[in-house]
Design an enzyme around this catalytic site. Sequence first.
Site, PDB file in Angstrom:
ATOM      1  N   LEU A  57     -12.928   5.189   0.427  1.00 40.78           N
ATOM      2  CA  LEU A  57     -13.125   5.611  -0.970  1.00 40.78           C
ATOM      3  C   LEU A  57     -14.570   6.056  -1.197  1.00 40.78           C
ATOM      4  O   LEU A  57     -14.825   7.105  -1.792  1.00 40.78           O
ATOM      5  CB  LEU A  57     -12.767   4.468  -1.931  1.00 40.78           C
ATOM      6  CG  LEU A  57     -12.949   4.697  -3.430  1.00 40.78           C
ATOM      7  CD1 LEU A  57     -11.869   3.946  -4.221  1.00 40.78           C
ATOM      8  CD2 LEU A  57     -14.307   4.239  -3.932  1.00 40.78           C
ATOM      9  N   ASP A  60       0.843  -1.197   0.000  1.00 40.42           N
ATOM     10  CA  ASP A  60       0.000   0.000   0.000  1.00 40.42           C
ATOM     11  C   ASP A  60       0.880   1.248   0.000  1.00 40.42           C
ATOM     12  O   ASP A  60       2.066   1.194   0.347  1.00 40.42           O
ATOM     13  CB  ASP A  60      -0.915   0.016   1.240  1.00 40.42           C
ATOM     14  CG  ASP A  60      -2.188   0.819   1.029  1.00 40.42           C
ATOM     15  OD1 ASP A  60      -3.274   0.216   0.971  1.00 40.42           O
ATOM     16  OD2 ASP A  60      -2.107   2.063   0.906  1.00 40.42           O
ATOM     17  N   ASP A  69       3.573   1.782  -4.571  1.00 39.02           N
ATOM     18  CA  ASP A  69       2.583   2.385  -5.462  1.00 39.02           C
ATOM     19  C   ASP A  69       2.387   1.382  -6.595  1.00 39.02           C
ATOM     20  O   ASP A  69       3.322   1.113  -7.356  1.00 39.02           O
ATOM     21  CB  ASP A  69       3.129   3.724  -5.996  1.00 39.02           C
ATOM     22  CG  ASP A  69       2.160   4.380  -6.970  1.00 39.02           C
ATOM     23  OD1 ASP A  69       1.259   3.692  -7.484  1.00 39.02           O
ATOM     24  OD2 ASP A  69       2.323   5.585  -7.220  1.00 39.02           O
ATOM     25  N   TYR A  84     -13.532   5.534 -14.945  1.00 42.91           N
ATOM     26  CA  TYR A  84     -13.492   4.527 -13.885  1.00 42.91           C
ATOM     27  C   TYR A  84     -14.134   3.215 -14.363  1.00 42.91           C
ATOM     28  O   TYR A  84     -13.550   2.134 -14.223  1.00 42.91           O
ATOM     29  CB  TYR A  84     -14.220   5.061 -12.643  1.00 42.91           C
ATOM     30  CG  TYR A  84     -14.303   4.064 -11.501  1.00 42.91           C
ATOM     31  CD1 TYR A  84     -13.205   3.837 -10.680  1.00 42.91           C
ATOM     32  CD2 TYR A  84     -15.477   3.358 -11.240  1.00 42.91           C
ATOM     33  CE1 TYR A  84     -13.271   2.928  -9.625  1.00 42.91           C
ATOM     34  CE2 TYR A  84     -15.554   2.451 -10.195  1.00 42.91           C
ATOM     35  CZ  TYR A  84     -14.455   2.240  -9.386  1.00 42.91           C
ATOM     36  OH  TYR A  84     -14.522   1.338  -8.354  1.00 42.91           O
TER      37      TYR A  84
HETATM   38  N1  LIG Z   1     -16.049   0.987  -2.070  1.00 40.77           N
HETATM   39  C1  LIG Z   1     -16.852   0.544  -3.012  1.00 40.77           C
HETATM   40  O1  LIG Z   1     -18.069   0.720  -2.936  1.00 40.77           O
HETATM   41  C2  LIG Z   1     -16.298  -0.205  -4.181  1.00 40.77           C
HETATM   42  C3  LIG Z   1     -17.225  -0.742  -5.091  1.00 40.77           C
HETATM   43  C4  LIG Z   1     -16.750  -1.462  -6.171  1.00 40.77           C
HETATM   44  C5  LIG Z   1     -15.401  -1.649  -6.362  1.00 40.77           C
HETATM   45  N2  LIG Z   1     -14.513  -1.097  -5.479  1.00 40.77           N
HETATM   46  C6  LIG Z   1     -13.092  -1.335  -5.754  1.00 40.77           C
HETATM   47  O2  LIG Z   1     -12.480  -1.864  -4.603  1.00 40.77           O
HETATM   48  C7  LIG Z   1     -11.116  -1.490  -4.554  1.00 40.77           C
HETATM   49  C8  LIG Z   1     -10.812  -0.904  -3.174  1.00 40.77           C
HETATM   50  O3  LIG Z   1     -11.676   0.183  -2.951  1.00 40.77           O
HETATM   51  P1  LIG Z   1     -11.935   0.774  -1.506  1.00 40.77           P
HETATM   52  O4  LIG Z   1     -13.328   1.304  -1.533  1.00 40.77           O
HETATM   53  O5  LIG Z   1     -11.552  -0.181  -0.462  1.00 40.77           O
HETATM   54  O6  LIG Z   1     -10.907   2.016  -1.551  1.00 40.77           O
HETATM   55  P2  LIG Z   1     -10.199   2.796  -0.309  1.00 40.77           P
HETATM   56  O7  LIG Z   1      -9.749   4.110  -0.874  1.00 40.77           O
HETATM   57  O8  LIG Z   1     -11.113   2.810   0.838  1.00 40.77           O
HETATM   58  O9  LIG Z   1      -8.933   1.902  -0.019  1.00 40.77           O
HETATM   59  C9  LIG Z   1      -7.997   1.716  -1.054  1.00 40.77           C
HETATM   60  C10 LIG Z   1      -6.640   1.363  -0.515  1.00 40.77           C
HETATM   61  O10 LIG Z   1      -5.747   1.301  -1.640  1.00 40.77           O
HETATM   62  C11 LIG Z   1      -4.619   2.122  -1.416  1.00 40.77           C
HETATM   63  N3  LIG Z   1      -4.148   2.663  -2.695  1.00 40.77           N
HETATM   64  C12 LIG Z   1      -4.727   3.586  -3.480  1.00 40.77           C
HETATM   65  N4  LIG Z   1      -3.970   3.826  -4.560  1.00 40.77           N
HETATM   66  C13 LIG Z   1      -2.887   3.023  -4.456  1.00 40.77           C
HETATM   67  C14 LIG Z   1      -1.730   2.830  -5.254  1.00 40.77           C
HETATM   68  N5  LIG Z   1      -1.533   3.518  -6.379  1.00 40.77           N
HETATM   69  N6  LIG Z   1      -0.824   1.925  -4.844  1.00 40.77           N
HETATM   70  C15 LIG Z   1      -0.992   1.234  -3.688  1.00 40.77           C
HETATM   71  N7  LIG Z   1      -2.052   1.391  -2.888  1.00 40.77           N
HETATM   72  C16 LIG Z   1      -2.986   2.283  -3.265  1.00 40.77           C
HETATM   73  C17 LIG Z   1      -5.092   3.205  -0.445  1.00 40.77           C
HETATM   74  O11 LIG Z   1      -4.000   3.763   0.273  1.00 40.77           O
HETATM   75  C18 LIG Z   1      -6.055   2.424   0.437  1.00 40.77           C
HETATM   76  O12 LIG Z   1      -5.403   1.807   1.512  1.00 40.77           O
HETATM   77  C19 LIG Z   1     -10.891  -0.515  -5.700  1.00 40.77           C
HETATM   78  O13 LIG Z   1     -10.283  -1.179  -6.775  1.00 40.77           O
HETATM   79  C20 LIG Z   1     -12.293  -0.081  -6.079  1.00 40.77           C
HETATM   80  O14 LIG Z   1     -12.396   0.258  -7.433  1.00 40.77           O
HETATM   81  C21 LIG Z   1     -14.933  -0.381  -4.403  1.00 40.77           C
END
Ligand SMILES: NC(=O)c1ccc[n+]([C@@H]2O[C@H](COP(=O)([O-])OP(=O)(O)OC[C@H]3O[C@@H](n4cnc5c(N)ncnc54)[C@H](O)[C@@H]3O)[C@@H](O)[C@H]2O)c1
Length: 255
Positions: free
Chosen positions: A192, A36, A63, A155
């Site tokens: 997110l 992360d 990253d 997206y």
């Molecule tokens: N939250 C939702 O409702 C939802 C729905 C569908 C899909 N998703 C997908 O689930 C995945 C996670 O989403 P989330 O809601 O948990 O997001 P979040 O922002 O709550 O957590 C994401 C994590 O990824 C890390 N991160 C972000 N960019 C990064 C990078 N370039 N390199 C390394 N780490 C990185 C952040 O630091 C964080 O710890 C994503 O791919 C998102 O598209 C989320």
Amino acid sequence: MVFENRCVIITGGAKGIGAGCVEVFHAAGGKIGLLDLDRKAAEQLAERLNAKRENSVRFLECDVSDFERLEKCIDEIVEHFGQLDSMINNAGVHPPATAIDDFSIEQMQQLMNINFMSTYAGAKFALPYLRKTKGTIINISSMTAVLGQRLSTAYAATKGAQVSFTKALALEAGEQGVRVNAVLPSNVDTPLMREWAETLEDPQSALERVASLQVFKRMATPREIGQVCLFLASDQSSFITGQAIEADGGAALDY
Ligand SMILES: NC(=O)c1ccc[n+]([C@@H]2O[C@H](COP(=O)([O-])OP(=O)(O)OC[C@H]3O[C@@H](n4cnc5c(N)ncnc54)[C@H](O)[C@@H]3O)[C@@H](O)[C@H]2O)c1
């Protein structure tokens, strides 16, 4: 303890769905490579879980759009734990709601790198290790891949690419005993989600509207998505590959 003494790498494992996966795989006995950007959140989580079980979580700052770094981190986790049984490509970002006219080609390429190219690279670099264990790849996509999302062309396209990639790779990797699946959540209560709501006019009513989309009238918890991933990573799903599992709480029903 269906994942006892097995090793999983989870990208974006510090918060949200990734952290939900970390918790669930840890409770199932797994050893976890947590990659992360967010050092503080990742170290807090790793410290808490390592206190429960020594040397069970190893955090590396990464990253995922830096592909050279991603490859090094995967190698380092495998060297540390001795094997790799599952790769969860989860890290991703959701830009604010934006019309295509206002989203540049450069912004799209950058988003592709973070959301999709990292999935391609993560799978590619993990595969040599996964062939040895007959392991699994799990790509965290989104229901936007199949339903679209208003003002989210960029997206949605990155998430759709993950699904196509999952199916094609499942064919290729299946011959070597590696299963590849995607999970498509609808709405999950994560940082997110809350940050995305903040970009809208009325964040609170946006979150309420989003919760009401599921038949249960609530969002998923990160751990619920983690449980789906654990099923896909375990032998309990031994005949499932190339699938886009819609973990959407029925959000797509009754359109
Ligand atoms: N939250 C939702 O409702 C939802 C729905 C569908 C899909 N998703 C997908 O689930 C995945 C996670 O989403 P989330 O809601 O948990 O997001 P979040 O922002 O709550 O957590 C994401 C994590 O990824 C890390 N991160 C972000 N960019 C990064 C990078 N370039 N390199 C390394 N780490 C990185 C952040 O630091 C964080 O710890 C994503 O791919 C998102 O598209 C989320």
